[in-house]
Design an enzyme around this catalytic site. Structure first.
Site, PDB file in Angstrom:
ATOM      1  N   GLU A 147     -46.163   0.030  19.554  1.00 48.47           N
ATOM      2  CA  GLU A 147     -46.986  -0.542  18.481  1.00 48.47           C
ATOM      3  C   GLU A 147     -48.058   0.441  18.011  1.00 48.47           C
ATOM      4  O   GLU A 147     -48.366   0.520  16.822  1.00 48.47           O
ATOM      5  CB  GLU A 147     -47.683  -1.822  18.956  1.00 48.47           C
ATOM      6  N   LYS A 203     -48.057   3.737  18.080  1.00 48.65           N
ATOM      7  CA  LYS A 203     -47.431   4.788  17.273  1.00 48.65           C
ATOM      8  C   LYS A 203     -47.218   4.291  15.848  1.00 48.65           C
ATOM      9  O   LYS A 203     -47.588   4.945  14.873  1.00 48.65           O
ATOM     10  CB  LYS A 203     -46.083   5.165  17.903  1.00 48.65           C
ATOM     11  N   ILE A 263     -30.877  30.121  15.713  1.00 45.48           N
ATOM     12  CA  ILE A 263     -31.042  29.634  17.085  1.00 45.48           C
ATOM     13  C   ILE A 263     -30.156  28.438  17.401  1.00 45.48           C
ATOM     14  O   ILE A 263     -30.011  28.031  18.545  1.00 45.48           O
ATOM     15  CB  ILE A 263     -32.534  29.335  17.365  1.00 45.48           C
ATOM     16  N   TRP A 274     -36.596  17.754  31.234  1.00 47.61           N
ATOM     17  CA  TRP A 274     -36.774  16.730  30.209  1.00 47.61           C
ATOM     18  C   TRP A 274     -36.055  15.427  30.542  1.00 47.61           C
ATOM     19  O   TRP A 274     -35.778  14.605  29.668  1.00 47.61           O
ATOM     20  CB  TRP A 274     -36.380  17.294  28.831  1.00 47.61           C
ATOM     21  N   ASP A 312     -29.540  27.347  26.072  1.00 47.06           N
ATOM     22  CA  ASP A 312     -30.979  27.213  25.795  1.00 47.06           C
ATOM     23  C   ASP A 312     -31.762  26.837  27.043  1.00 47.06           C
ATOM     24  O   ASP A 312     -31.382  25.923  27.767  1.00 47.06           O
ATOM     25  CB  ASP A 312     -31.208  26.120  24.742  1.00 47.06           C
ATOM     26  N   HIS A 352     -42.026  26.294  12.224  1.00 45.07           N
ATOM     27  CA  HIS A 352     -42.793  25.047  12.258  1.00 45.07           C
ATOM     28  C   HIS A 352     -43.341  24.638  10.895  1.00 45.07           C
ATOM     29  O   HIS A 352     -43.832  23.527  10.745  1.00 45.07           O
ATOM     30  CB  HIS A 352     -43.960  25.165  13.247  1.00 45.07           C
TER      31      HIS A 352
HETATM   32  N1  GLN Z   1     -30.452  25.306  19.991  1.00 46.42           N
HETATM   33  C1  GLN Z   1     -31.617  24.474  19.812  1.00 46.42           C
HETATM   34  C2  GLN Z   1     -31.904  24.336  18.332  1.00 46.42           C
HETATM   35  O1  GLN Z   1     -31.716  25.222  17.610  1.00 46.42           O
HETATM   36  C3  GLN Z   1     -32.828  25.038  20.504  1.00 46.42           C
HETATM   37  C4  GLN Z   1     -34.011  24.109  20.413  1.00 46.42           C
HETATM   38  C5  GLN Z   1     -35.212  24.548  21.205  1.00 46.42           C
HETATM   39  O2  GLN Z   1     -35.299  25.660  21.646  1.00 46.42           O
HETATM   40  N2  GLN Z   1     -36.160  23.699  21.376  1.00 46.42           N
HETATM   41  O3  GLN Z   1     -32.364  23.334  17.878  1.00 46.42           O
HETATM   42 ZN    ZN Z   2     -36.669  27.040  20.546  1.00 46.21          ZN
END
Ligand code: GLN
Ligand code: ZN
Length: 772
Positions: free
Chosen positions: A17, A19, A449, A579, A617, A712
């Site tokens: 709630e 959030k 990535i 995680w 990763d 970001h």
């Molecule tokens: N392979 C993932 C991506 O590109 C890596 C994410 C991460 O490093 N947090 O989203």
């Molecule tokens: Zn990353």
């Protein structure tokens, strides 16, 4: 008698709630009165649930609009210049959110003083809270820092609790921990110099609380579980001596680890009680009894505040009975730490099977466990106490015997591991030669990535599939079409090593956890990560294994669309573990090895399907670092070994990449090298490539892709900017070992900015090729 108390309750609400209300407020869909009403309602509900569970002394001050450290900054008037409005008026809720989130400046967005700022304001920095996945806002101190009581929230909430008839125990972050968590800005100075200026504020707060009729205050000093420099240890004695004269009984709370060399210091502080974490550090129990002055209360943290498993009540009771013989009424019982780090209420889980549900406890249930432990001392024969103990015994027995937890094949495989299983057959020099021969990549090879934009269309398709509105074939086709698009774009851009874009993945851990045996999932197991952001970690229930290939179909589909190399994309064992909610009946490193073997099989399946480059990763590699330096090496050794176990089954010519997105490698570079990935891609753009110094100084031997742009923000970096960064990189790393890529995955970005940025990135790589 032992008193049952709680160190803190999750503030987000069983339905998140808080959030939802905060986000609505930020969007202008809820006014401040509406937001405040949601907060008040949550506090009232949470106090009541704790009381109903049997908690006698209720925490107040654990509620926060964004973060409890930020609340303290406002309380003490630690408000950076840029957030202070003109005029005399004190901070408002707008100030608080501006400090947390920054402002966008004059053009829309929220602003701290009615849009008066033309410049956007940078939010305070966000950092991990000790070794949890919670993040707090870092206080900013200046050399001339002053402190003044500037925020009434704590006193208002105490009044609120009292009006509801509760016995309130206000919770504050202690002066030393608060200073430790902050950052000195501007001219350099020692934060400890601020202590004498800060302490009078604690005096004022305690006096106000005493005037409100408060008996006990909880002062959190978790840094007592860290390696502390001598001057900080001295400051504890000095500081608490000064606070001694203040009214109120004081309980100093420590958690997240053992007191170790700080045990004598903590036990001897001139306060009325001490809380210790016996879940993380059970070994400190007998020693503390001998060191505790005879007037002091000892609070034992026996119920794990950071995991989702039921407490073994009988085991906890054994310690408690022993302590009770020694301490009598000076004994309190509590969760190990604030329940901020556990989900709210198991009762909401309507889709867990009865057996699994009987093994779990969320915050509400943990309060019940604490209360029943306390009652087991005073009324050992009470029917509800006997029933709770019998139920706990049954839970322990059913878990110990359950085939759902114990998989002999997995255990045998782990037991049979040999050192060479976590070692590539050839050294890097040999491997890279055969990889270069086979892959035929240009100098400064370009790649990304893994993820491409997770568009609303992708999320809608996944939702429709989950709700049965899209058939599996339709969903697969929707994802295939996303993959085709991603491949087309990458070919058009001229990238060298392609990715499939991860459209089919909801989350880099959950996606794999869902396909492994041994994991379970909750519907409402949300935990606050920061501000309004919550995570719902998967639960490792039993031995982990991979029933069938997880990614091969998607990756081979993508590879079939292009003549360029398609990179396989996996999440590594350490990140999977960090995680998730781990098991408590098996060491973390064994869980990491089980995960490593499962992912190793996937790597081998990808190789067998013709995939030549596989990225594993390890975004959370650093997150597992223990709080105490002495334990670092042990962790780093098993973490690097788990990674190598995942990666070492392949032939020389198969290239293993890893990716880590943070910017601190100095202190772990040796272990990064020990992972022995052929290529590592890292976040570097915001550190201006300075991060590569650690790699250079260590003479890191393998290939590196230093991120050349920050993912970001939607800002599109120019080619020149990236050329400059690459030239800097080339001064630190031999050019034949450099890759060109963004800092991290692009899933949070939109397509237009992604393409624009990648066009420039490819152009920058081409220019570097011409220069070298
Ligand atoms: N392979 C993932 C991506 O590109 C890596 C994410 C991460 O490093 N947090 O989203
Ligand atoms: Zn990353």
């Amino acid at each position: 008698m032992a008193l049952a108390h709680n160190l803190g309750f999750p503030r987000i609400g069983g339905d998140r709630e808080l959030k939802k209300a905060q986000e609505a407020f930020w969007k202008g869909e809820l006014d401040e009165a509406g937001l405040r009403a949601v907060g008040r309602e949550l506090r009232a509900r949470h106090w009541q649930v704790q009381k109903d569970a049997g908690i006698e002394l209720l925490p107040v001050g654990d509620f926060a609009w964004y973060d409890q450290v930020l609340t303290h900054s406002l309380t003490f008037g630690v408000i950076p210049e840029r957030f202070r409005g003109q005029g005399e008026a004190g901070p408002t809720l707008q100030t608080l959110f501006a400090m947390a989130r920054g402002t966008l400046g004059a053009k829309g967005g929220d602003s701290c003083c009615g849009g008066a700022h033309a410049q956007p304001l940078l939010a305070q920095e966000l950092t991990k809270w000790f070794d949890t996945n919670y993040h707090y806002l870092v206080p900013e101190f200046t050399a001339d820092q002053t402190f003044a009581l500037s925020w009434e929230q704590l006193f208002e909430e105490v009044e609120e609790a009292q009006a509801l008839g509760h016995k309130a125990k206000p919770v504050v972050i202690g002066p030393l921990t608060y200073l430790w968590l902050g950052k000195a800005k501007g001219a350099e100075f020692d934060k400890l110099e601020l202590l004498e200026r800060l302490l009078p504020l604690y005096g004022q707060i305690f006096q106000r609380l005493a005037a409100q009729g408060v008996e006990w205050v909880q002062i959190d000093e978790p840094i007592l579980a860290l390696d502390l420099p001598q001057d900080w240890k001295n400051a504890f004695e000095r500081g608490y001596n000064l606070l001694q004269k203040e009214p109120l009984k004081k309980l100093v709370a420590t958690y997240f680890g053992g007191l170790e060399d700080n045990l004598g210091l903590a036990a001897g502080l001139p306060v009325d009680g001490l809380h210790i974490d016996l879940v993380r550090a059970p070994e400190q129990y007998p020693t503390i009894l001998d060191r505790l002055p005879a007037y002091k209360v000892l609070s034992l943290g026996l119920v794990n505040g950071r995991n989702v498993w039921r407490c073994d009540l009988e085991k906890a009771l054994e310690v408690l009975r022993h302590a009770h013989d020694r301490l009598g009424d000076r004994l309190w019982v509590a969760p190990s730490c604030s329940l901020l780090h556990s989900p709210v209420d198991l009762a909401r889980e309507d889709q867990l099977d009865a057996e699994l549900k009987s093994w779990l406890a969320f915050a509400v249930q943990k309060c019940e466990e604490v209360a029943v432990l306390a009652r087991a001392l005073s009324e050992p024969e009470a029917p509800d106490v006997l029933a709770a103990l019998a139920a706990s015994r049954a839970v322990q027995a059913s878990r110990a015997a359950s085939p759902r937890i114990h998989n002999p094949a997995v255990q045998a495989r782990v037991a049979a591991l040999k050192p060479q299983d976590s070692q590539r057959p050839s050294p890097f020099a040999t491997r890279i030669a055969s990889q270069r021969n086979g892959l035929y990549l240009p100098l400064f090879p370009t790649t990304t990535i893994g993820s491409f934009p997770q568009t609303p269309a992708i999320r809608l398709a996944r939702q429709a599939f989950r709700q049965g509105r899209l058939s599996e074939a339709e969903y697969t086709e929707a994802m295939h079409s996303e993959i085709r698009h991603a491949v087309e774009v990458q070919e058009k851009l001229g990238l060298d090593v392609l990715v499939h874009g991860e459209a089919e993945r909801n989350d880099m851990v959950e996606y794999f956890a869902e396909q492994l045996d041994g994991y379970a999932f909750t519907r409402f197991g949300w935990v606050q990560s920061y501000g309004s952001r919550c995570v719902k970690p998967a639960v490792i229930v039993g031995d982990l294994s991979r029933p069938k290939a997880m990614t091969v179909e998607w990756i081979t589909y993508a590879q079939g669309l292009t003549a360029k190399w398609m990179k396989g994309m996996l999440t590594g064992p350490v990140t999977m573990l960090m995680w998730s909610f781990p098991r408590e009946d098996l060491p973390r490193e064994v869980q990491a090895r089980q995960l490593a073997l499962a992912i190793r099989d996937e790597v081998l399946d990808l190789e067998a399907a013709g995939i030549r480059i596989v990225q594993i990763d390890e975004a959370a590699f650093r997150e597992g670092l223990p709080l105490r330096q002495a334990e670092w090496q042990g962790y780093l050794d098993w973490a690097a070994e788990a990674f190598r176990l995942t990666a070492s089954g392949v032939r020389d010519e198969t290239q293993i990449h890893t990716h880590m997105c943070y910017s601190e490698f100095n202190d772990v570079i040796e272990s990064i090298a020990a992972m022995d990935a052929d290529v590592i891609t890292i976040e570097t753009s915001r550190s201006d490539m300075e991060l590569l110094d650690a790699f250079e100084a260590f003479a890191y031997p393998n290939e590196i892709g230093p991120g050349v742009y920050d993912i970001h923000s939607p800002r599109v970096p120019g080619k020149e900017e990236m050329v400059k960064l690459l030239r800097k990189a080339a001064q630190r790393v031999p050019v034949e070992r450099l890759w060109v890529n963004p800092d991290c995955g692009l899933k949070t970005r939109a397509w237009p900015e992604t393409e624009a940025a990648l066009v420039n990135m490819v152009a920058a790589a081409q220019q570097l090729r011409a220069e070298f």
